[in-house]
Scaffold this active site. Structure first.
Site, PDB file in Angstrom:
ATOM      1  N   TYR A   1       6.990  13.135   7.170  1.00  0.00           N
ATOM      2  CA  TYR A   1       6.124  12.381   6.256  1.00  0.00           C
ATOM      3  C   TYR A   1       5.221  11.425   7.036  1.00  0.00           C
ATOM      4  CZ  TYR A   1       4.884   8.558   3.072  1.00  0.00           C
ATOM      5  OH  TYR A   1       4.211   7.590   2.372  1.00  0.00           O
TER       6      TYR A   1
ATOM      7  N   GLY B   1       0.548   8.563 -10.719  1.00  0.00           N
ATOM      8  CA  GLY B   1       1.658   8.138  -9.887  1.00  0.00           C
ATOM      9  C   GLY B   1       1.914   6.653 -10.032  1.00  0.00           C
ATOM     10  N   PHE B   2       2.937   6.184  -9.349  1.00  0.00           N
ATOM     11  CA  PHE B   2       3.379   4.789  -9.452  1.00  0.00           C
ATOM     12  C   PHE B   2       2.257   3.804  -9.097  1.00  0.00           C
ATOM     13  CE2 PHE B   2       6.021   1.523  -6.897  1.00  0.00           C
ATOM     14  CZ  PHE B   2       6.013   0.620  -7.933  1.00  0.00           C
TER      15      PHE B   2
END
Length: 341
Positions: free
Chosen positions: A155, A13-14
């Site tokens: 989230y 991932g980033f």
């Protein structure tokens, strides 16, 4: 030989990619777990991983953190000294469309990680949370000791739950644990669902950009290299049980704390867009829209605790960070220096 082994979930991932690069450069062995899902273009994740695997001390492992027993087997095989849990389903708006994926990745994935840490305790467990947990709080800057009882997206709710879950495991099983709250991370190799990509791509293609809440928003933008340096420095700031002081975010009953990682300098959305326009050399066509469900108007990190623990605070100013991102974007996506209608 590497002096320590670090297990990173979400390594393709980033943020995981940048953290892996930093640690490998410092001589650590990195075990990188990622499932390469299709929430966004898997080719971007593959390109990040292809860069990492050129280092002989990087071990890629493909799998989903929520799969029962998967992480336990990884912990047992590699016995990591440090664990950094970054794997998660990200994004405020997508959590409205597909909340089940957040339940599986963020709640069940964190549970499986905590169970693996219980069976094979690392020296320090570090887990990602988010500034979104501050929710409807309006007093700024946000402090780690502020209440986080009003999440405005699912989230954020899953991340608040992860904080509570990790605290219970730290208390019950004496697992030294640090939760860090991110503040609007940006930079090269960023996700294509994030505003730097969306704004840059639209501007270069001559399309309007969507500006929510009519542009009346403020974010504590944090450059990714600053963020991962802060995470790596927190490795040595291992929380101890019973060391809490007034105003600290350390638990009085567990070796557990929470730390903000933010630039500490909030930026108006209009100024962020102006920095992208300057880096692109093109004025944006702005489509002004109302606030999106789940969003908050502003974020701002109090980073005194990070400075106290690490003697470090993020340094990158928005103009420099945005220019770096736009240069990478043009290179990776093959954009011309200017858009030709």
């Amino acid at each position: 030989m590497p002096d320590q082994t670090v297990l990173i979930t979400g390594a393709a991932g980033f943020i995981g990619f940048h953290l892996s690069q930093l640690l490998l450069g410092q001589g650590a062995a990195v075990v990188g777990v990622d499932n390469h899902n299709d929430y966004y273009d898997p080719d971007l994740k593959a390109a990040r991983e292809a860069t990492l695997i050129t280092n002989p001390h990087y071990t890629p492992i493909k799998g989903a953190v929520q799969d029962p027993g998967f992480l336990d087997a990884v912990f047992a095989a590699h016995r990591p000294d440090i664990v950094v849990h970054l794997a998660a389903q990200a994004g405020v708006r997508y959590s409205i469309e597909n909340p089940r994926s957040y339940t599986q990745a963020n709640l069940m994935g964190s549970f499986e990680l905590l169970e693996a840490a219980r069976a094979h305790p690392p020296k320090h467990l570090l887990m990602a949370s988010t500034s979104s947990v501050y929710g409807a709080n309006t007093t700024m800057p946000y402090r780690e000791t502020d209440k986080v009882d009003t999440p405005m997206s699912y989230y954020a709710a899953t991340k608040k739950a992860t904080e509570a879950m990790s605290h219970s495991y730290a208390h019950l099983f004496d697992i030294p644990t640090t939760m860090f709250r991110f503040f609007t991370v940006y930079g090269p190799w960023g996700r294509p669902d994030m505003s730097p990509y969306l704004f840059t791509q639209a501007i270069l293609e001559g399309r309007p950009i969507k500006v929510f809440n009519n542009g009346d928003m403020m974010r504590d933008f944090t450059y990714v290299s600053d963020l991962v340096r802060a995470i790596s420095l927190l490795f040595e700031a291992v929380p101890g049980q019973g060391d809490a002081q007034d105003g600290d975010s350390l638990s009085p009953v567990a070796p557990w704390r929470v730390v903000n990682i933010g630039n500490g300098t909030p930026v108006q959305l209009a100024d962020f867009i102006a920095a992208i326009e300057s880096a692109c050399g093109i004025a944006a066509d702005k489509q002004l829209l109302p606030m999106q469900p789940g969003d908050v108007k502003a974020t701002w990190a109090e980073n005194a605790l990070l400075r106290q623990l690490t003697n470090y605070t993020p340094q990158t100013v928005i103009a420099d960070g945005v220019a770096d991102y736009v240069n990478w974007h043009r290179s990776y996506y093959g954009q011309a220096n200017t858009f030709n209608k």
